[in-house]
Design a protein around this motif. Sequence first.
Motif, mmCIF file in Angstrom:
data_model
loop_
_atom_site.group_PDB
_atom_site.id
_atom_site.type_symbol
_atom_site.label_atom_id
_atom_site.label_comp_id
_atom_site.label_asym_id
_atom_site.label_seq_id
_atom_site.Cartn_x
_atom_site.Cartn_y
_atom_site.Cartn_z
ATOM 1 N N ASP A 195 -13.370 20.669 7.955
ATOM 2 C CA ASP A 195 -13.684 21.736 8.906
ATOM 3 C C ASP A 195 -13.946 23.028 8.116
ATOM 4 O O ASP A 195 -13.048 23.827 7.842
ATOM 5 C CB ASP A 195 -12.505 21.909 9.874
ATOM 6 N N ARG A 234 -10.531 16.835 7.857
ATOM 7 C CA ARG A 234 -11.610 16.872 8.858
ATOM 8 C C ARG A 234 -12.854 17.550 8.304
ATOM 9 O O ARG A 234 -13.871 17.636 8.990
ATOM 10 C CB ARG A 234 -11.161 17.671 10.097
ATOM 11 N N GLY A 239 -5.208 17.885 9.319
ATOM 12 C CA GLY A 239 -5.534 19.260 8.925
ATOM 13 C C GLY A 239 -6.999 19.491 8.629
ATOM 14 O O GLY A 239 -7.812 18.565 8.653
ATOM 15 N N PRO A 240 -7.346 20.749 8.359
ATOM 16 C CA PRO A 240 -8.764 21.108 8.207
ATOM 17 C C PRO A 240 -9.482 20.401 7.051
ATOM 18 O O PRO A 240 -10.659 20.048 7.184
ATOM 19 C CB PRO A 240 -8.742 22.624 7.981
#
Lengths: 263, 263
Positions: free
Chosen positions: B227, B225, B221-222
């Motif tokens: 992100d 990462r 998931g973000p």
Amino acid sequence: MGKVKISKVVMIGAGNLASQLAPAIKKAGFNIVQIYSRTEVSAGRLGKLIGCGFTSIKSEICKDGDIYIFALADDALREFIDGFCLSGKIVVHTSGSLDLALLASLSETYGILYPVQTFSKERKVNFMQIPVCIEASDDITKQILFDFAETFSSEIYFLNSEQRGKLHIAAVFACNFVNHLYTVSSEILSSADLPFDLIRPLIRETANKINDLPPDVAQTGPAVRNDQLVIKRHLDLLSFLPQYKKIYELITEDIISSGEKSR
Amino acid sequence: MGKVKISKVVMIGAGNLASQLAPAIKKAGFNIVQIYSRTEVSAGRLGKLIGCGFTSIKSEICKDGDIYIFALADDALREFIDGFCLSGKIVVHTSGSLDLALLASLSETYGILYPVQTFSKERKVNFMQIPVCIEASDDITKQILFDFAETFSSEIYFLNSEQRGKLHIAAVFACNFVNHLYTVSSEILSSADLPFDLIRPLIRETANKINDLPPDVAQTGPAVRNDQLVIKRHLDLLSFLPQYKKIYELITEDIISSGEKSR
């Protein structure tokens, strides 16, 4: 554009999702002609697994695919697209959060195949049971993507971008954040020399329970009972892990206040 | 005290846990002589189910039980104990957080049988697979409780109070807080007119995955990462649900910082 029959698939990406999606697509009878990854090792690993060509050089990406599936991390996808052209092809991304329009610079026909699942290279999943959410630039492409996706998933949904965005957030809560709570739990157990096995049956039952009961009805524990003595004791015991204490406070507060709402 | 053979069981409580534990104990061959609950309706419901006597009047609690099992909410237990006496009996509570010594005013022989599971009246569980944690006032009682518990559970652990306290916190994170995230997720889906079914396979896989991978390795998931673009978009979309936005921020921050620790 006439009716396109998808036959040749190019997979852009060789990470967690691509490693599960490429075998599912191959099994459904399509010809995966090439795997691209930024790193030769990853491209080679998945290319050999599938038995197809692979490359880590953007200019060597095969030009005669029918569909190009981008299974890259969101930031890698944004970087990749810049200056690349796949005019006349169908291009799709697999992201829960990226805009559909992002792909418009690559081709006239584009779409999204967003599988609602958590993927790790090390763990096989049965793609047939995974919901796949479709969006597309136009109705013909939407139909083509539906015909394609239903060969490897039995759960196809048509969503708009706003729905997909919210679904992705819901998935982050129900998967990534839940998994993080497993990690927190495992660390707390370790700090008391206790094995993670002690709570495996609890984790299983918590996940299974909501097949029969709505999650708000399934709730148990000190927060939903508003048992302030237990909560206070837990917070005291957590003082050696201040970040976990903050998570405990915030979620407990939210459970208590949602209980109050429903009364 | 000589070797006590447990035969007659009195169950104090008729809530979520008692409703599952009483049938398991009966099935193991013991004689449940009475159910007590503060409300006549609850006592009657479980008493009829088990086929035994029941009461909601404290002074009518049967005096010839061998073991008295307190399956009450923590605050109800504290209140109940005050001024009550069961001298010569074995008394146990089932709480993850209450002190062992709390029972010392009731009897000379006391202990804890803490089952690590989430219980709802509406949902049957297989008690044999539930870890039961034992503590006791003395070694003889500990052995008696072990002999008793192993007739209805195949997973018996001996814990000290500090371990039980931490285990209970770990269980709150892995069960109550996880379940709350299911509730949050379900509300976010509703706000986009999407069915909860869309994320059921994800919930199942998230729980199953950690049978093969440690939870920190299973994470996707973000947040893991880091992100930031996706995270920012999610936080923007959550602005209509400020409390959930706070939970999102806090857990995301913690996932990112644990990732940094392990690198």
